[in-house]
Design an enzyme around this catalytic site. Structure first.
Site, PDB file in Angstrom:
ATOM      1  N   GLN A   1     -10.265 -11.544   4.099  1.00 32.57           N
ATOM      2  CA  GLN A   1     -10.498 -12.480   5.068  1.00 32.57           C
ATOM      3  C   GLN A   1     -10.239 -11.746   6.452  1.00 32.57           C
ATOM      4  O   GLN A   1     -10.879 -11.542   7.383  1.00 32.57           O
ATOM      5  CB  GLN A   1      -9.596 -13.667   4.925  1.00 32.57           C
ATOM      6  CG  GLN A   1      -9.712 -14.563   6.463  1.00 32.57           C
ATOM      7  CD  GLN A   1      -9.232 -15.910   6.497  1.00 32.57           C
ATOM      8  OE1 GLN A   1      -9.912 -16.572   5.352  1.00 32.57           O
ATOM      9  NE2 GLN A   1      -8.319 -16.389   6.945  1.00 32.57           N
TER      10      GLN A   1
ATOM     11  N   CYS B   1      -6.374  -8.762   2.289  1.00 32.57           N
ATOM     12  CA  CYS B   1      -7.506  -7.855   2.968  1.00 32.57           C
ATOM     13  C   CYS B   1      -8.781  -8.457   3.455  1.00 32.57           C
ATOM     14  O   CYS B   1      -9.203  -8.314   4.569  1.00 32.57           O
ATOM     15  CB  CYS B   1      -7.807  -6.623   2.101  1.00 32.57           C
ATOM     16  SG  CYS B   1      -6.560  -5.389   1.953  1.00 32.57           S
TER      17      CYS B   1
ATOM     18  N   VAL C   1       0.719  -1.013  -0.012  1.00 33.30           N
ATOM     19  CA  VAL C   1       0.016   0.046   0.104  1.00 33.30           C
ATOM     20  C   VAL C   1       0.770   1.191  -0.035  1.00 33.30           C
ATOM     21  O   VAL C   1       0.790   2.289  -0.704  1.00 33.30           O
ATOM     22  CB  VAL C   1      -1.007   0.084   1.092  1.00 33.30           C
ATOM     23  CG1 VAL C   1      -1.687   1.226   1.340  1.00 33.30           C
ATOM     24  CG2 VAL C   1      -1.806  -1.204   1.148  1.00 33.30           C
TER      25      VAL C   1
ATOM     26  N   PRO D   1      -1.591  -7.404  11.267  1.00 32.90           N
ATOM     27  CA  PRO D   1      -2.126  -8.942  11.248  1.00 32.90           C
ATOM     28  C   PRO D   1      -3.323  -9.344  12.202  1.00 32.90           C
ATOM     29  O   PRO D   1      -3.481  -8.459  12.912  1.00 32.90           O
ATOM     30  CB  PRO D   1      -0.852  -9.586  11.683  1.00 32.90           C
ATOM     31  CG  PRO D   1       0.434  -8.812  12.252  1.00 32.90           C
ATOM     32  CD  PRO D   1      -0.411  -7.151  11.978  1.00 32.90           C
TER      33      PRO D   1
HETATM   34  C1  UDX Z   1      -9.240  -5.903  -2.380  1.00 31.66           C
HETATM   35  C2  UDX Z   1     -10.030  -4.796  -2.749  1.00 31.66           C
HETATM   36  O1  UDX Z   1     -10.693  -4.912  -4.204  1.00 31.66           O
HETATM   37  C3  UDX Z   1      -9.381  -3.374  -2.581  1.00 31.66           C
HETATM   38  O2  UDX Z   1     -10.481  -2.456  -2.991  1.00 31.66           O
HETATM   39  C4  UDX Z   1      -8.828  -3.102  -1.426  1.00 31.66           C
HETATM   40  O3  UDX Z   1      -8.063  -1.882  -1.127  1.00 31.66           O
HETATM   41  C5  UDX Z   1      -7.980  -4.176  -0.817  1.00 31.66           C
HETATM   42  O4  UDX Z   1      -8.684  -5.532  -1.061  1.00 31.66           O
HETATM   43  P1  UDX Z   1      -7.173  -6.991  -3.801  1.00 31.66           P
HETATM   44  O5  UDX Z   1      -7.302  -8.181  -2.673  1.00 31.66           O
HETATM   45  O6  UDX Z   1      -5.924  -6.559  -4.125  1.00 31.66           O
HETATM   46  O7  UDX Z   1      -8.132  -5.921  -3.414  1.00 31.66           O
HETATM   47  O8  UDX Z   1      -7.745  -7.752  -4.992  1.00 31.66           O
HETATM   48  P2  UDX Z   1      -9.321  -7.955  -5.512  1.00 31.66           P
HETATM   49  O9  UDX Z   1      -9.232  -7.780  -6.952  1.00 31.66           O
HETATM   50  O10 UDX Z   1     -10.414  -7.522  -4.848  1.00 31.66           O
HETATM   51  O11 UDX Z   1      -9.280  -9.646  -5.446  1.00 31.66           O
HETATM   52  C6  UDX Z   1      -9.380 -10.336  -4.088  1.00 31.66           C
HETATM   53  C7  UDX Z   1      -9.500 -11.740  -4.484  1.00 31.66           C
HETATM   54  O12 UDX Z   1     -10.934 -11.893  -5.005  1.00 31.66           O
HETATM   55  C8  UDX Z   1      -8.801 -12.459  -5.435  1.00 31.66           C
HETATM   56  O13 UDX Z   1      -7.972 -13.723  -4.866  1.00 31.66           O
HETATM   57  C9  UDX Z   1      -9.614 -12.473  -6.773  1.00 31.66           C
HETATM   58  O14 UDX Z   1      -9.032 -13.557  -7.470  1.00 31.66           O
HETATM   59  C10 UDX Z   1     -10.841 -12.892  -5.983  1.00 31.66           C
HETATM   60  N1  UDX Z   1     -11.826 -12.566  -6.861  1.00 31.66           N
HETATM   61  C11 UDX Z   1     -12.217 -11.234  -7.262  1.00 31.66           C
HETATM   62  C12 UDX Z   1     -12.925 -13.406  -7.429  1.00 31.66           C
HETATM   63  O15 UDX Z   1     -12.624 -14.687  -7.196  1.00 31.66           O
HETATM   64  N2  UDX Z   1     -13.893 -13.240  -8.318  1.00 31.66           N
HETATM   65  C13 UDX Z   1     -14.149 -11.858  -8.637  1.00 31.66           C
HETATM   66  O16 UDX Z   1     -15.037 -11.673  -9.206  1.00 31.66           O
HETATM   67  C14 UDX Z   1     -13.251 -11.139  -8.144  1.00 31.66           C
HETATM   68  P1  ADP Z   2       0.458  -3.631   2.962  1.00 28.11           P
HETATM   69  O1  ADP Z   2       0.042  -4.461   2.218  1.00 28.11           O
HETATM   70  O2  ADP Z   2      -0.801  -3.076   4.115  1.00 28.11           O
HETATM   71  O3  ADP Z   2       1.193  -2.692   2.627  1.00 28.11           O
HETATM   72  P2  ADP Z   2       2.988  -4.774   4.098  1.00 28.11           P
HETATM   73  O4  ADP Z   2       3.070  -5.856   4.876  1.00 28.11           O
HETATM   74  O5  ADP Z   2       3.256  -4.832   2.679  1.00 28.11           O
HETATM   75  O6  ADP Z   2       1.381  -4.314   4.217  1.00 28.11           O
HETATM   76  O7  ADP Z   2       3.944  -3.524   4.514  1.00 28.11           O
HETATM   77  C1  ADP Z   2       3.873  -3.047   5.723  1.00 28.11           C
HETATM   78  C2  ADP Z   2       5.346  -2.696   6.122  1.00 28.11           C
HETATM   79  O8  ADP Z   2       5.315  -1.885   7.391  1.00 28.11           O
HETATM   80  C3  ADP Z   2       6.356  -3.692   6.255  1.00 28.11           C
HETATM   81  O9  ADP Z   2       7.465  -3.606   5.073  1.00 28.11           O
HETATM   82  C4  ADP Z   2       7.130  -3.442   7.662  1.00 28.11           C
HETATM   83  O10 ADP Z   2       8.502  -3.684   7.582  1.00 28.11           O
HETATM   84  C5  ADP Z   2       6.791  -2.121   7.809  1.00 28.11           C
HETATM   85  N1  ADP Z   2       6.543  -1.723   9.212  1.00 28.11           N
HETATM   86  C6  ADP Z   2       6.187  -2.425  10.206  1.00 28.11           C
HETATM   87  N2  ADP Z   2       6.238  -1.752  11.712  1.00 28.11           N
HETATM   88  C7  ADP Z   2       6.998  -0.835  11.341  1.00 28.11           C
HETATM   89  C8  ADP Z   2       7.675   0.310  11.954  1.00 28.11           C
HETATM   90  N3  ADP Z   2       7.106   0.613  13.387  1.00 28.11           N
HETATM   91  N4  ADP Z   2       8.278   1.463  11.294  1.00 28.11           N
HETATM   92  C9  ADP Z   2       8.701   1.253  10.201  1.00 28.11           C
HETATM   93  N5  ADP Z   2       8.181   0.303   9.259  1.00 28.11           N
HETATM   94  C10 ADP Z   2       7.358  -0.709   9.805  1.00 28.11           C
END
Ligand code: UDX
Ligand code: ADP
Ligand code: UDX
EC number: 1.1.1.22
Length: 480
Positions: A274, A272, A12, A89
């Site tokens: 689950q 996200c 993100v 988490p």
């Molecule tokens: C999701 C949300 O879409 C996004 O807005 C939020 O910020 C984060 O979570 P993401 O998890 O990156 O995004 O992907 P997404 O496209 O939503 O797919 C999630 C799961 O659903 C995937 O495993 C995808 O394969 C599945 N999916 C999606 C389906 O099985 N069927 C569909 O029609 C759409």
């Molecule tokens: P998301 O998908 O929400 O972006 P990620 O797990 O990919 O989550 O990223 C979270 C990041 O935040 C990891 O790279 C982790 O090392 C970092 N992080 C966690 N705690 C701290 C902290 N206290 N200071 C700086 N970075 C952190």
């Protein structure tokens, strides 16, 4: 010059800040993380995440107004706006284990902000967190503030992986929640001014803090619910002879329902859905709303059911045993166009097949062998702890091999399971694959990407989610 700092250089934080830097040349953006390898990768040609279009954006801004650094404290101290995008988490221990969000990383980030700040700051919640986290963070900041004024905003990110850059360039909406005080409103306007560089004003929604936090959980729950709804229908389609694609098309034509996000699949994955639903369920329970909690829990139950239904179908079709049989797994990422495997249904499917003593040969164009081995050995919910805190050399699962092409994966296999909808799986030479497989040769398409009829003509026994069943499969019903 306005200075922004983002704590957490993950899926993100990284892409979001890169796009802010690109669209706002007058703003300096620093992305910081405690993980040295992650920051090193962001500063190299091999970015730590695969996302179409991301390389380009990073190349255009890095070193100009976009910086990646492990000097967390320095950049936080200098910033006017601090985004917090650390991982949240699911708790694995103690109160709320298996449901509640573990806010350890968030809390430690907040305490650090309070410690190092010497000037007023806007602190922006970017990672999805339980409702009322902002209030807790506000307490930590104000009780340790040494007279500094902190304004807390909630600005949840809605990007989807694989289309992150597109989503960031043209978001359906940007949501900013803040306190309804003059200070809160001023902070909202400051953050709004950042997005207004490229997002039309009518697409920037402002709300109170709690609405913003809850909207993110609600949006993900609604999206996941659509998938569980269509997946539940897919089971009924298989039982009745209806075709889930036809049903989804017909249903989606109703403008009140809409056509998107109705693809039946082996199940949803990703970091996200689950996690956020479990979180929502926990919040409902804590607020004395067990009926509401039960309602949302069902979305996850159907998703788990869909994954085990798929494994059962594979095993049942192959004479109720896959012991020592080679099974090719095409696709391991949780969706196409990403290398991310967090909560991917492939983990559950592979674990299910391995439990029945199958030998799996896995091919995914973006996922490394290390990652796959780690995923297949990690415990539930452990994936969301930063990589550098996980053991780097997990025990390898001996029944698993990871190969670098679909033809190697399928050679001498009894069955092919398609678990990610990568475009390249549509155009494989299935005749060549068939010729090199054991017979009868099975294809279990968990993403409905193959042309079922064409494959049946080649000689495969084909199972596609929610599609009318082959006579063979009808004779060998899967027990879910
Ligand atoms: C999701 C949300 O879409 C996004 O807005 C939020 O910020 C984060 O979570 P993401 O998890 O990156 O995004 O992907 P997404 O496209 O939503 O797919 C999630 C799961 O659903 C995937 O495993 C995808 O394969 C599945 N999916 C999606 C389906 O099985 N069927 C569909 O029609 C759409
Ligand atoms: P998301 O998908 O929400 O972006 P990620 O797990 O990919 O989550 O990223 C979270 C990041 O935040 C990891 O790279 C982790 O090392 C970092 N992080 C966690 N705690 C701290 C902290 N206290 N200071 C700086 N970075 C952190
Ligand atoms: C419904 C279907 O809309 C229609 O396509 C089908 O052919 C028959 O069933 P109907 O029952 O006539 O039509 O009305 P509808 O507008 O769908 O409303 C059903 C109920 O849901 C009403 O009690 C309505 O007040 C309620 N509703 C609807 C809500 O509570 N909230 C909403 O957002 C929409």
């Amino acid at each position: 010059m306005v200075k922004i700092c983002c704590i957490g250089a993950g899926y993100v934080g990284g892409p979001t800040m890169a796009v802010i830097a690109l669209k706002c040349p007058d703003i300096e953006v620093a992305v910081v993380d405690i993980s040295v390898p992650r920051i090193t990768a962001w500063n190299s040609d091999q970015l730590p995440i695969y996302e179409p279009g991301l390389d380009d954006v990073v190349k255009q801004c890095r070193g100009k107004n976009l910086f990646f650094s492990t000097d967390v404290e320095k950049h936080v101290c200098e910033a006017d706006i601090v985004f917090v995008s650390v991982n949240t988490p699911t708790k694995t221990r103690g109160l709320g284990a298996g449901k509640a969000a573990d806010l350890t990383y968030w809390e430690s980030a907040a305490r650090m902000i309070a410690d190092v700040s010497k000037s007023d700051k806007i602190v922006v919640e970017k990672s999805t967190v339980p409702v009322k986290t902002a209030e807790a963070i506000e307490k930590i900041l104000t009780h340790n503030s040494k007279g500094i004024n902190f304004q807390i905003l909630s600005n949840p990110e809605f990007l989807a992986e694989g289309t992150a850059i597109e989503d960031l360039f043209k978001p359906d909406r940007v949501l900013i929640g803040g306190r309804e005080t003059p200070g809160g409103q001023k902070a909202i306007q400051a953050l709004k001014a950042v997005y207004a560089h490229w997002v039309p004003e009518e697409n920037i929604i402002t709300t109170n803090l709690w609405s913003a936090e809850l909207s993110k959980l609600a949006a993900n729950a609604f999206l996941a619910q659509r998938i569980s709804s269509v997946n539940a229908m897919s089971a009924l389609c298989e039982a009745t002879g209806a075709n889930v694609s036809q049903v989804a098309y017909a249903v989606g034509k109703d403008t009140r329902i809409g056509p998107k996000f109705l693809n039946a699949s082996v199940g949803f994955g990703g970091s996200c859905f689950q996690k956020d639903i479990l979180n929502l369920v926990y919040i409902c329970e804590c607020n004395g709303l067990p009926e509401v909690a039960e309602y949302w829990k069902q979305v996850i139950k159907i998703n788990d059911y869909q994954k085990s239904r798929f494994v059962n179908r594979v095993v049942a079709s192959m004479f109720n045993t896959v012991s020592n049989k080679k099974i090719a797994i095409l696709g391991f990422a949780f969706k196409k166009d990403t290398g991310d495997t967090r909560e991917t249904p492939a983990i559950d499917v592979c674990k299910g097949l391995l439990g029945d003593k199958a030998c799996v040969s896995i091919y995914d164009p973006q996922v490394t062998e290390d990652q796959i081995q780690r995923d297949l050995t990690l415990n539930k919910f452990d994936w969301d702890h930063p990589l550098h805190l996980q053991p780097m050399s997990p025990t390898t699962v001996k029944q698993v091999s990871v190969v670098w092409d679909a033809y190697a994966a399928t050679k001498d296999a009894h069955a092919v399971c398609i678990l990610t909808e990568w475009d390249e799986f549509k155009s494989l030479d299935y005749k060549r694959i068939y010729d090199n497989m054991q017979k009868p040769a099975f294809v279990f398409d968990g993403r409905n990407v193959v042309d079922t009829e064409k494959l049946r003509e080649i000689g495969f026994i084909v199972y596609s989610i929610g599609k009318p069943l082959d006579a063979w499969l009808k004779d060998m019903p899967a027990i879910a």
